[in-house]
Design a protein around this motif. Structure first.
Motif, PDB file in Angstrom:
ATOM      1  N   ASN A 185      12.925  37.138   0.437  1.00  0.00           N
ATOM      2  CA  ASN A 185      14.298  37.459   0.071  1.00  0.00           C
ATOM      3  C   ASN A 185      15.299  37.046   1.140  1.00  0.00           C
ATOM      4  O   ASN A 185      16.461  36.794   0.844  1.00  0.00           O
ATOM      5  CB  ASN A 185      14.422  38.965  -0.192  1.00  0.00           C
ATOM      6  CG  ASN A 185      13.590  39.406  -1.382  1.00  0.00           C
ATOM      7  OD1 ASN A 185      13.413  38.649  -2.329  1.00  0.00           O
ATOM      8  ND2 ASN A 185      13.072  40.620  -1.338  1.00  0.00           N
ATOM      9  N   VAL A 186      14.851  36.999   2.387  1.00  0.00           N
ATOM     10  CA  VAL A 186      15.717  36.597   3.490  1.00  0.00           C
ATOM     11  C   VAL A 186      15.101  35.364   4.121  1.00  0.00           C
ATOM     12  O   VAL A 186      13.970  35.397   4.598  1.00  0.00           O
ATOM     13  CB  VAL A 186      15.853  37.725   4.535  1.00  0.00           C
ATOM     14  CG1 VAL A 186      16.749  37.292   5.682  1.00  0.00           C
ATOM     15  CG2 VAL A 186      16.433  38.970   3.880  1.00  0.00           C
ATOM     16  N   SER A 187      15.768  34.280   4.138  1.00  0.00           N
ATOM     17  CA  SER A 187      15.224  33.026   4.663  1.00  0.00           C
ATOM     18  C   SER A 187      16.371  32.144   5.114  1.00  0.00           C
ATOM     19  O   SER A 187      17.537  32.375   4.806  1.00  0.00           O
ATOM     20  CB  SER A 187      14.382  32.298   3.604  1.00  0.00           C
ATOM     21  OG  SER A 187      15.187  31.997   2.473  1.00  0.00           O
ATOM     22  N   ILE A 188      16.005  31.108   5.849  1.00  0.00           N
ATOM     23  CA  ILE A 188      16.977  30.122   6.308  1.00  0.00           C
ATOM     24  C   ILE A 188      16.734  28.846   5.515  1.00  0.00           C
ATOM     25  O   ILE A 188      15.704  28.182   5.673  1.00  0.00           O
ATOM     26  CB  ILE A 188      16.831  29.852   7.824  1.00  0.00           C
ATOM     27  CG1 ILE A 188      17.067  31.139   8.605  1.00  0.00           C
ATOM     28  CG2 ILE A 188      17.804  28.773   8.274  1.00  0.00           C
ATOM     29  CD1 ILE A 188      16.863  30.999  10.086  1.00  0.00           C
ATOM     30  N   GLY A 189      17.659  28.519   4.657  1.00  0.00           N
ATOM     31  CA  GLY A 189      17.490  27.330   3.831  1.00  0.00           C
ATOM     32  C   GLY A 189      16.350  27.529   2.845  1.00  0.00           C
ATOM     33  O   GLY A 189      16.235  28.542   2.157  1.00  0.00           O
ATOM     34  N   ASN A 190      15.469  26.572   2.786  1.00  0.00           N
ATOM     35  CA  ASN A 190      14.305  26.615   1.913  1.00  0.00           C
ATOM     36  C   ASN A 190      13.035  26.968   2.661  1.00  0.00           C
ATOM     37  O   ASN A 190      11.945  26.883   2.099  1.00  0.00           O
ATOM     38  CB  ASN A 190      14.125  25.261   1.212  1.00  0.00           C
ATOM     39  CG  ASN A 190      15.307  24.934   0.307  1.00  0.00           C
ATOM     40  OD1 ASN A 190      15.885  25.838  -0.295  1.00  0.00           O
ATOM     41  ND2 ASN A 190      15.658  23.659   0.223  1.00  0.00           N
ATOM     42  N   ASP A 191      13.144  27.344   3.933  1.00  0.00           N
ATOM     43  CA  ASP A 191      11.965  27.675   4.730  1.00  0.00           C
ATOM     44  C   ASP A 191      11.452  29.057   4.352  1.00  0.00           C
ATOM     45  O   ASP A 191      12.126  29.864   3.732  1.00  0.00           O
ATOM     46  CB  ASP A 191      12.307  27.630   6.226  1.00  0.00           C
ATOM     47  CG  ASP A 191      12.717  26.227   6.661  1.00  0.00           C
ATOM     48  OD1 ASP A 191      12.358  25.270   5.945  1.00  0.00           O
ATOM     49  OD2 ASP A 191      13.427  26.113   7.683  1.00  0.00           O
ATOM     50  N   ARG A 192      10.215  29.326   4.808  1.00  0.00           N
ATOM     51  CA  ARG A 192       9.621  30.641   4.619  1.00  0.00           C
ATOM     52  C   ARG A 192      10.240  31.620   5.623  1.00  0.00           C
ATOM     53  O   ARG A 192      10.615  31.223   6.721  1.00  0.00           O
ATOM     54  CB  ARG A 192       8.110  30.591   4.805  1.00  0.00           C
ATOM     55  CG  ARG A 192       7.404  29.710   3.778  1.00  0.00           C
ATOM     56  CD  ARG A 192       5.933  29.572   4.112  1.00  0.00           C
ATOM     57  NE  ARG A 192       5.244  28.742   3.143  1.00  0.00           N
ATOM     58  CZ  ARG A 192       4.620  29.221   2.080  1.00  0.00           C
ATOM     59  NH1 ARG A 192       4.589  30.527   1.875  1.00  0.00           N
ATOM     60  NH2 ARG A 192       4.024  28.415   1.231  1.00  0.00           N
ATOM     61  N   GLY A 193      10.284  32.858   5.238  1.00  0.00           N
ATOM     62  CA  GLY A 193      10.904  33.835   6.130  1.00  0.00           C
ATOM     63  C   GLY A 193      10.484  35.251   5.822  1.00  0.00           C
ATOM     64  O   GLY A 193       9.348  35.507   5.419  1.00  0.00           O
ATOM     65  N   TRP A 194      11.411  36.166   5.983  1.00  0.00           N
ATOM     66  CA  TRP A 194      11.119  37.585   5.819  1.00  0.00           C
ATOM     67  C   TRP A 194      11.019  37.969   4.342  1.00  0.00           C
ATOM     68  O   TRP A 194      11.614  37.336   3.481  1.00  0.00           O
ATOM     69  CB  TRP A 194      12.223  38.431   6.457  1.00  0.00           C
ATOM     70  CG  TRP A 194      12.343  38.321   7.934  1.00  0.00           C
ATOM     71  CD1 TRP A 194      13.291  37.623   8.635  1.00  0.00           C
ATOM     72  CD2 TRP A 194      11.497  38.933   8.912  1.00  0.00           C
ATOM     73  NE1 TRP A 194      13.098  37.758   9.969  1.00  0.00           N
ATOM     74  CE2 TRP A 194      11.997  38.561  10.178  1.00  0.00           C
ATOM     75  CE3 TRP A 194      10.373  39.738   8.842  1.00  0.00           C
ATOM     76  CZ2 TRP A 194      11.417  38.975  11.363  1.00  0.00           C
ATOM     77  CZ3 TRP A 194       9.785  40.163  10.022  1.00  0.00           C
ATOM     78  CH2 TRP A 194      10.300  39.788  11.262  1.00  0.00           C
ATOM     79  N   ARG A 195      10.290  39.039   4.130  1.00  0.00           N
ATOM     80  CA  ARG A 195      10.253  39.676   2.817  1.00  0.00           C
ATOM     81  C   ARG A 195      10.970  41.015   2.948  1.00  0.00           C
ATOM     82  O   ARG A 195      10.591  41.863   3.754  1.00  0.00           O
ATOM     83  CB  ARG A 195       8.813  39.890   2.351  1.00  0.00           C
ATOM     84  CG  ARG A 195       8.702  40.589   0.997  1.00  0.00           C
ATOM     85  CD  ARG A 195       7.256  40.831   0.629  1.00  0.00           C
ATOM     86  NE  ARG A 195       7.138  41.495  -0.646  1.00  0.00           N
ATOM     87  CZ  ARG A 195       7.135  40.888  -1.822  1.00  0.00           C
ATOM     88  NH1 ARG A 195       7.247  39.560  -1.868  1.00  0.00           N
ATOM     89  NH2 ARG A 195       7.023  41.566  -2.938  1.00  0.00           N
TER      90      ARG A 195
END
Length: 470
Positions: A185-195
């Motif tokens: 739900n929280v990410s920078i651009g299209n990268d993987r990030g936080w849920r």
């Protein structure tokens, strides 16, 4: 001749008597049949109709619908009752009779005038004052403040999570193959990030590295979206924290338990955690291990503590000890201590983990957190290469065996207690069933049986020994 004359005189007399008798009889029958015959007997002053009763062929005329008023007859109430003949068509005329309802006229008011209603003129305020809506104003201000705090706090927490990825995502990518989830739900651009787990909680799973099966990062921030929690934060402030849980392999390390934490946190963990309360009953100060005095060490094996806390680890902890809340390494981690009331018959499941809790700075984990993340990766490699001596390993295994035996004894005692409770409950049900029956002989036999059982239970057990004669 004289006899004939007597007969002539008697005949008219008899005829007169008979006619008079017949006239009286006819008059009485007609009065009984006629409903209005009683109104024909009035005074001589009234105009009444005269009926000839001698004529047998004539019928008595019947007058219907006759209403007698006060003008028709002149009599006083003292002499006789007032007679009123009602019209047959008016069947509700009796409601107007004053004698029908006794005492009704006494209760009714004498004057028929309606009471006057006075309506006072109250001035109407076309423009109510604002002081009448002070409670509504306070509620509206409170709701507006809560909504504003929610919006600002949510944006602030999201920005902290994004800044963490901006500073530390390259380090995580260098140590793990997979970082984060694709549907975060929280990410920078299209990268993987936080849920996003909540407005103040974010999680991220990392996997694909030697010395561990995976690492779970949990970012627990202050509840900035909650106005009440913000107000409580001024009384008891708490920092943003980063919890790291590393899943160690089964054969990656030797069995030992070690914990380095702040003093207050170490005291709390020693009471709450099952593995620390069993295997690390002694708490030592950090000065004895070249650590800052604000830290405490709980260790099961001194050899494992000396091998893990080398000069590099001690230097990093001495420099960033304000951000380190605790570092917990255990091969028998099973969570918080179980309560005595909830004793289970199955052994708790244990795991090999390394738990690290770091307090973030005011910027939400900037450059000061990078050395601590590198320290975590260094400890993973250190645990993988750590090997205890035979004596230390034997002591650790013996200690775990004793703990397992003590747990087995406790579980066996718990099972026995449960079985005793079931037997006692069954005995109570049997007693109630026997007392419910109307058989005194059966009740007497059951009481004798129960007395024998109680006597046998109280009798101490004796062991017989056979001695051979010399």
């Amino acid at each position: 001749m004289r006899r004939n004359k007597m007969r002539q005189l008697l005949f008219p007399i008899v005829l007169l008597i008979c006619s008079t008798y017949v006239a009286k009889a006819y008059e009485d029958t007609t009065l009984e049949d006629d409903d209005f015959a009683e109104f024909e007997q009035f005074d001589s002053d009234d105009d009444a109709t005269v009926i000839d009763f001698n004529e047998d062929e004539k019928e008595l005329p019947v007058q219907k619908n006759i209403v007698l008023t006060k003008d028709d007859f002149d009599t006083s109430r003292d002499d006789e009752d007032e007679l009123i003949v009602e019209d047959e068509d008016n069947e509700f005329e009796h409601f107007q009779d004053p004698e029908e309802f006794e005492g009704f006229q006494e209760t009714t008011p004498q004057s028929s005038e309606q009471p006057k209603i006075t309506i006072s003129k109250v001035p109407i305020n076309a423009r109510p004052r604002l002081q009448a809506y002070w409670l509504e104003g306070i509620l509206c201000c409170g709701l507006a403040a809560y909504a504003l705090a929610y919006t600002i706090g949510r944006v602030k927490n999201s920005s902290i999570a994004l800044n963490f990825l901006k500073f530390h995502k390259p380090l995580l990518d260098d140590n793990f193959t997979l970082v984060g989830e694709a549907d975060a739900n929280v990410s920078i651009g299209n990268d993987r990030g936080w849920r996003r787990e909540a407005e103040h909680c974010f999680t991220m799973w990392c996997s694909g590295r030697v010395c561990c099966e995976g690492m779970l990062l949990t970012l627990k921030l202050i509840k900035r979206q909650d106005l009440v929690h913000i107000l409580l934060g001024f009384v008891r402030p708490s920092p943003d924290t980063l919890h790291i849980r590393v899943e160690l392999g089964k054969d990656d390390s030797d069995p030992f338990v070690l914990c380095v934490a702040q003093k207050k946190i170490a005291t709390r963990l020693a009471k709450e955690m099952q593995d620390l309360s069993v295997f690390c009953p002694e708490r030592r100060a950090g000065d004895k291990h070249s650590l800052p005095p604000s830290l405490s060490v709980l260790s099961e094996c001194a050899e494992a503590t000396g091998a893990l806390l080398d000069a590099r680890v001690c230097g990093a902890l001495a420099q960033y000890h304000k951000h380190v809340q605790y570092i917990h390494v255990s091969d028998r981690y099973c969570g918080p201590k179980q309560m005595e009331e909830t004793a289970t018959t199955k052994p708790p499941e244990t795991e090999r983990v390394m738990l690290v809790s770091l307090a973030l700075g005011p910027n939400g984990g900037g450059e000061e957190l990078r050395p601590l993340l590198q320290l975590v990766f260094y400890l993973l490699d250190k645990i993988k290469r750590l090997r205890l001596s035979k004596e230390a390993l034997a002591k650790c295994e013996k200690r775990r065996q004793k703990v397992a035996e003590a747990w087995m004894r406790g579980a066996h005692a718990a099972r026995q207690e449960q079985a005793a409770q079931r037997r006692e409950e069954k005995r109570k049900q049997e007693k109630e069933r026997i007392l419910a029956e109307d058989d005194p002989e059966k009740q007497r036999r059951w009481e004798l049986k129960e007395q024998k059982r109680q006597q046998k239970r109280k009798t101490p057990k004796m062991k017989q020994l056979k001695v051979k004669a010399l």
